[in-house]
Design an enzyme around this catalytic site. Structure first.
Site, PDB file in Angstrom:
ATOM      1  N   THR A 190      15.903  89.653   1.389  1.00  0.00           N
ATOM      2  CA  THR A 190      16.057  90.926   2.485  1.00  0.00           C
ATOM      3  C   THR A 190      16.428  91.983   1.630  1.00  0.00           C
ATOM      4  O   THR A 190      17.313  91.893   0.989  1.00  0.00           O
ATOM      5  CB  THR A 190      16.816  90.393   3.665  1.00  0.00           C
ATOM      6  OG1 THR A 190      18.132  89.975   3.286  1.00  0.00           O
ATOM      7  CG2 THR A 190      16.244  89.208   4.313  1.00  0.00           C
ATOM      8  N   GLY A 221      18.720  94.701   2.366  1.00  0.00           N
ATOM      9  CA  GLY A 221      20.212  94.502   2.100  1.00  0.00           C
ATOM     10  C   GLY A 221      20.835  93.904   1.408  1.00  0.00           C
ATOM     11  O   GLY A 221      21.718  93.983   0.636  1.00  0.00           O
ATOM     12  N   CYS A 222      20.552  92.498   1.538  1.00  0.00           N
ATOM     13  CA  CYS A 222      21.181  91.351   0.731  1.00  0.00           C
ATOM     14  C   CYS A 222      20.694  91.455  -0.963  1.00  0.00           C
ATOM     15  O   CYS A 222      21.510  91.396  -1.768  1.00  0.00           O
ATOM     16  CB  CYS A 222      20.573  90.037   1.163  1.00  0.00           C
ATOM     17  SG  CYS A 222      20.967  89.788   2.924  1.00  0.00           S
ATOM     18  N   SER A 223      19.416  91.771  -1.176  1.00  0.00           N
ATOM     19  CA  SER A 223      18.798  91.951  -2.467  1.00  0.00           C
ATOM     20  C   SER A 223      19.201  93.336  -3.253  1.00  0.00           C
ATOM     21  O   SER A 223      19.425  93.331  -4.461  1.00  0.00           O
ATOM     22  CB  SER A 223      17.454  91.857  -2.567  1.00  0.00           C
ATOM     23  OG  SER A 223      17.135  90.508  -2.065  1.00  0.00           O
ATOM     24  N   LEU A 282      24.201  91.218  -2.800  1.00  0.00           N
ATOM     25  CA  LEU A 282      24.170  89.999  -3.887  1.00  0.00           C
ATOM     26  C   LEU A 282      24.671  90.817  -5.259  1.00  0.00           C
ATOM     27  O   LEU A 282      25.472  90.334  -6.088  1.00  0.00           O
ATOM     28  CB  LEU A 282      23.098  89.115  -3.993  1.00  0.00           C
ATOM     29  CG  LEU A 282      23.047  88.240  -5.267  1.00  0.00           C
ATOM     30  CD1 LEU A 282      24.261  87.334  -5.362  1.00  0.00           C
ATOM     31  CD2 LEU A 282      21.742  87.670  -5.226  1.00  0.00           C
TER      32      LEU A 282
END
Length: 193
Positions: free
Chosen positions: A77, A79-81, A85
């Protein structure tokens, strides 16, 4: 005799039917708590790494030493990518060498194949343990489940980060809206340490 059988049956039914209500009313289980708190021990649940055959027990992995755990709503996703992370991958050296962290783990309510591929896509191998909480058991047990059915198809993890030492939560950052990118970033965890 009929009365004693009836009485025994009633006692058995009372125990079976009433006991769960009493247990639920007076239990200090996580069902009544908003979320895990600083000072709490992590629950023992099974997560998966790489594939469904590689099980990881949370109390064994995080039971000794100092660890960073961060939870994300979903692999791949935006924001996560783009932020979450990569921030932990970038700060891996600072966290492990300078701050004494033994392991950094990313947990998401995803399958282990997706988590493995996502970790490889972001050069997390050897730096971040990409752990799948397939049915959300760990996430539910720590009270950080969020209903993202409308966007991601099911219940997922709120975005958070924590420092765990010898199985006990020492610091905890949960995003106020469950998905934002403010307090759970790697830079905030570095400040905690």
């Amino acid at each position: 005799m009929a009365n004693s059988v009836l009485s025994s049956s009633f006692s058995l039914c009372t125990k079976i039917l009433m006991r769960p209500q009493i247990t639920r009313l007076f239990s200090a289980s996580s069902a009544f708590r908003a979320s895990v708190q600083v000072g709490d021990k992590l629950p023992s649940t099974v997560l998966f790494e790489h594939n469904p055959g590689e099980k990881v027990v949370t109390t064994e992995l995080f039971g000794k030493g100092k660890h960073v755990i961060f939870g994300v709503p979903g692999a791949f996703t935006p924001g996560c990518s783009k932020t979450h992370l990569p921030g932990y991958v970038q700060e891996h050296g600072s966290l492990t060498k300078s701050k004494g962290i033994q392991s950094i783990a990313c947990i998401s309510v995803n399958d282990p194949f997706v988590m493995d591929a996502w970790g490889k896509a972001h050069d997390a191998d050897g730096k971040i343990r990409m752990l799948a909480d397939i049915e959300g058991e760990f996430t539910k047990a720590i009270g950080l489940i969020i209903d993202l059915t409308a966007v991601l198809g099911n219940h997922r993890s709120k975005r958070y980060a924590m420092v765990v030492e010898d199985g006990v939560v020492k610091s905890l950052h949960v995003e106020p809206d469950g998905t934002g990118l403010t307090c759970s970033l790697a830079s905030n965890i570095l400040e905690d340490l």
